[in-house]
Design a protein around this motif. Structure first.
Motif, PDB file in Angstrom:
ATOM      1  N   MET A  74       0.848  -1.194   0.000  1.00 50.28           N
ATOM      2  CA  MET A  74       0.000   0.000   0.000  1.00 50.28           C
ATOM      3  C   MET A  74       0.888   1.250   0.000  1.00 50.28           C
ATOM      4  N   LYS A  75       0.642   2.139  -0.934  1.00 51.45           N
ATOM      5  CA  LYS A  75       1.451   3.342  -1.053  1.00 51.45           C
ATOM      6  C   LYS A  75       1.277   4.232   0.172  1.00 51.45           C
ATOM      7  N   PHE A  76       2.402   4.725   0.693  1.00 50.12           N
ATOM      8  CA  PHE A  76       2.406   5.478   1.943  1.00 50.12           C
ATOM      9  C   PHE A  76       3.314   6.688   1.733  1.00 50.12           C
ATOM     10  N   VAL A  77       2.710   7.880   1.662  1.00 42.57           N
ATOM     11  CA  VAL A  77       3.454   9.084   1.273  1.00 42.57           C
ATOM     12  C   VAL A  77       3.279  10.179   2.318  1.00 42.57           C
ATOM     13  N   ILE A  78       4.395  10.817   2.668  1.00 40.74           N
ATOM     14  CA  ILE A  78       4.408  11.928   3.618  1.00 40.74           C
ATOM     15  C   ILE A  78       4.812  13.183   2.848  1.00 40.74           C
ATOM     16  N   GLU A  79       4.041  14.243   2.986  1.00 41.40           N
ATOM     17  CA  GLU A  79       4.349  15.490   2.285  1.00 41.40           C
ATOM     18  C   GLU A  79       4.374  16.667   3.252  1.00 41.40           C
ATOM     19  N   HIS A  80       5.526  17.325   3.351  1.00 42.47           N
ATOM     20  CA  HIS A  80       5.705  18.571   4.109  1.00 42.47           C
ATOM     21  C   HIS A  80       5.198  18.442   5.558  1.00 42.47           C
ATOM     22  N   LEU A  81       5.488  17.312   6.162  1.00 44.73           N
ATOM     23  CA  LEU A  81       4.995  17.035   7.509  1.00 44.73           C
ATOM     24  C   LEU A  81       5.769  17.841   8.549  1.00 44.73           C
ATOM     25  N   SER A  82       5.036  18.400   9.512  1.00 47.06           N
ATOM     26  CA  SER A  82       5.680  19.103  10.619  1.00 47.06           C
ATOM     27  C   SER A  82       4.933  18.782  11.912  1.00 47.06           C
ATOM     28  N   LYS A  83       5.654  18.913  13.028  1.00 48.00           N
ATOM     29  CA  LYS A  83       5.052  18.686  14.326  1.00 48.00           C
ATOM     30  C   LYS A  83       5.684  19.622  15.340  1.00 48.00           C
ATOM     31  N   LYS A  84       4.826  20.374  16.062  1.00 45.48           N
ATOM     32  CA  LYS A  84       5.291  21.290  17.099  1.00 45.48           C
ATOM     33  C   LYS A  84       4.680  20.912  18.432  1.00 45.48           C
ATOM     34  N   PHE A  85       5.452  21.069  19.483  1.00 44.39           N
ATOM     35  CA  PHE A  85       4.951  20.975  20.844  1.00 44.39           C
ATOM     36  C   PHE A  85       5.143  22.353  21.461  1.00 44.39           C
ATOM     37  N   GLU A  86       4.031  23.067  21.673  1.00 41.84           N
ATOM     38  CA  GLU A  86       4.080  24.449  22.113  1.00 41.84           C
ATOM     39  C   GLU A  86       4.955  25.240  21.130  1.00 41.84           C
ATOM     40  N   ASN A  87       6.098  25.760  21.568  1.00 42.19           N
ATOM     41  CA  ASN A  87       6.927  26.552  20.656  1.00 42.19           C
ATOM     42  C   ASN A  87       8.099  25.778  20.070  1.00 42.19           C
ATOM     43  N   LYS A  88       8.178  24.485  20.382  1.00 42.67           N
ATOM     44  CA  LYS A  88       9.296  23.681  19.905  1.00 42.67           C
ATOM     45  C   LYS A  88       8.899  22.877  18.669  1.00 42.67           C
ATOM     46  N   GLU A  89       9.614  23.094  17.581  1.00 40.01           N
ATOM     47  CA  GLU A  89       9.351  22.359  16.344  1.00 40.01           C
ATOM     48  C   GLU A  89      10.217  21.090  16.330  1.00 40.01           C
ATOM     49  N   VAL A  90       9.564  19.939  16.441  1.00 40.77           N
ATOM     50  CA  VAL A  90      10.274  18.662  16.507  1.00 40.77           C
ATOM     51  C   VAL A  90      10.500  18.096  15.109  1.00 40.77           C
ATOM     52  N   LEU A  91       9.505  18.243  14.249  1.00 37.18           N
ATOM     53  CA  LEU A  91       9.604  17.770  12.866  1.00 37.18           C
ATOM     54  C   LEU A  91       9.322  18.939  11.930  1.00 37.18           C
ATOM     55  N   LYS A  92      10.128  19.076  10.892  1.00 37.72           N
ATOM     56  CA  LYS A  92       9.962  20.203   9.968  1.00 37.72           C
ATOM     57  C   LYS A  92      10.089  19.738   8.528  1.00 37.72           C
ATOM     58  N   ASP A  93       9.039  19.941   7.745  1.00 34.76           N
ATOM     59  CA  ASP A  93       9.025  19.706   6.299  1.00 34.76           C
ATOM     60  C   ASP A  93       9.581  18.317   5.934  1.00 34.76           C
ATOM     61  N   ILE A  94       8.970  17.283   6.516  1.00 33.84           N
ATOM     62  CA  ILE A  94       9.384  15.909   6.241  1.00 33.84           C
ATOM     63  C   ILE A  94       8.659  15.408   5.000  1.00 33.84           C
ATOM     64  N   ASN A  95       9.422  14.895   4.041  1.00 37.90           N
ATOM     65  CA  ASN A  95       8.867  14.334   2.810  1.00 37.90           C
ATOM     66  C   ASN A  95       9.464  12.946   2.595  1.00 37.90           C
ATOM     67  N   PHE A  96       8.588  11.976   2.364  1.00 33.66           N
ATOM     68  CA  PHE A  96       9.100  10.619   2.171  1.00 33.66           C
ATOM     69  C   PHE A  96       8.004   9.761   1.549  1.00 33.66           C
ATOM     70  N   ALA A  97       8.426   8.738   0.809  1.00 31.49           N
ATOM     71  CA  ALA A  97       7.487   7.773   0.234  1.00 31.49           C
ATOM     72  C   ALA A  97       7.971   6.367   0.556  1.00 31.49           C
ATOM     73  N   PHE A  98       7.125   5.586   1.209  1.00 29.23           N
ATOM     74  CA  PHE A  98       7.430   4.193   1.520  1.00 29.23           C
ATOM     75  C   PHE A  98       6.911   3.298   0.403  1.00 29.23           C
ATOM     76  N   LYS A  99       7.697   2.326   0.030  1.00 27.39           N
ATOM     77  CA  LYS A  99       7.261   1.344  -0.959  1.00 27.39           C
ATOM     78  C   LYS A  99       6.670   0.129  -0.258  1.00 27.39           C
ATOM     79  N   GLN A 100       5.607  -0.390  -0.846  1.00 29.46           N
ATOM     80  CA  GLN A 100       4.977  -1.572  -0.274  1.00 29.46           C
ATOM     81  C   GLN A 100       5.928  -2.765  -0.323  1.00 29.46           C
ATOM     82  N   GLY A 101       5.892  -3.573   0.741  1.00 25.17           N
ATOM     83  CA  GLY A 101       6.687  -4.787   0.766  1.00 25.17           C
ATOM     84  C   GLY A 101       8.153  -4.561   1.070  1.00 25.17           C
ATOM     85  N   LYS A 102       8.486  -3.390   1.606  1.00 27.98           N
ATOM     86  CA  LYS A 102       9.876  -3.081   1.940  1.00 27.98           C
ATOM     87  C   LYS A 102      10.001  -2.743   3.425  1.00 27.98           C
ATOM     88  N   ILE A 103      11.221  -2.928   3.939  1.00 25.58           N
ATOM     89  CA  ILE A 103      11.519  -2.622   5.338  1.00 25.58           C
ATOM     90  C   ILE A 103      12.483  -1.448   5.375  1.00 25.58           C
TER      91      ILE A 103
END
Length: 202
Positions: free
Chosen positions: A1-30
């Protein structure tokens, strides 16, 4: 199953933990997810699994944009803290908690327990297991969950080489059956044994 992340970010209050994450997972891969302590690997896994909401960006599974609530039904996350993961009174009940008890599923559960060295504990309360046994049970629960995408956080932490190879073997089989798997790990032997790709965060 195709699994794609585009421009993902995550903040906790004023702290940015994840910034502009882009990735595509291929099915059947580790995928081995690497990075220094504090890079946000566990936060990323929890966001992908719908256990936390992203602050920005989109996550697509099977071509559809899925919010956190719906991702929880498709993505399995196995924490490295196994003390709070189990809810039933036996190893077998725990394995079947997220699936039906069909004959095929029961046989799969038996095979997994034997492969992971847990069959002798099939009627044991999960709380009575050692730390390493709980880790292996958590992995088995993910593999039997029916989810198409499986995320494991430090699944071999504290395990010896023999048990690491058992885990690598069951993950390899699951990938061959079409599961998409992400493994947060510092275990170089595990990566060499089963990871098709390495993704460094931070």
């Amino acid at each position: 199953m195709k699994f794609v992340i585009e421009h993902l970010s995550k903040k906790f209050e004023n702290k940015e933990v994840l910034k502009d994450i882009n990735f595509a997972f291929k099915q059947g891969k580790i995928y081995g997810l690497l990075g220094r302590n504090g890079a946000g690997k566990t936060t990323l896994a929890m966001v992908l699994a719908g256990l936390q909401k992203q602050s920005g960006g989109e996550i697509y599974i099977g071509g559809k944009k899925l919010p956190a609530g719906k991702r929880r039904k498709v993505v399995w996350y196995s924490s490295n803290d196994t003390g709070t993961q189990f809810f039933t009174t036996s190893v077998t009940e725990e394995l079947l908690l997220h699936s039906d008890a069909s004959s095929g599923r029961l046989e799969h559960a038996r095979t997994l327990l034997k492969t992971l060295g847990l069959y002798a504990y099939k009627d044991t309360h999960p709380a009575a297991l050692s730390g390493g046994q709980k880790q292996r049970l958590s992995i088995a629960c993910g593999l039997l969950s029916g989810r198409e995408i499986l995320l494991f956080d430090e699944p071999t932490s504290g395990l010896d080489g023999g048990n690491m190879r058992k885990i690598a073997a069951v993950l390899t089989v699951a990938a061959a059956e079409g599961k998409t798997i992400g493994v947060i790990t510092h275990d170089k032997e595990l990566m060499q044994a089963c990871c098709d790709f390495r993704w460094k965060l931070g």
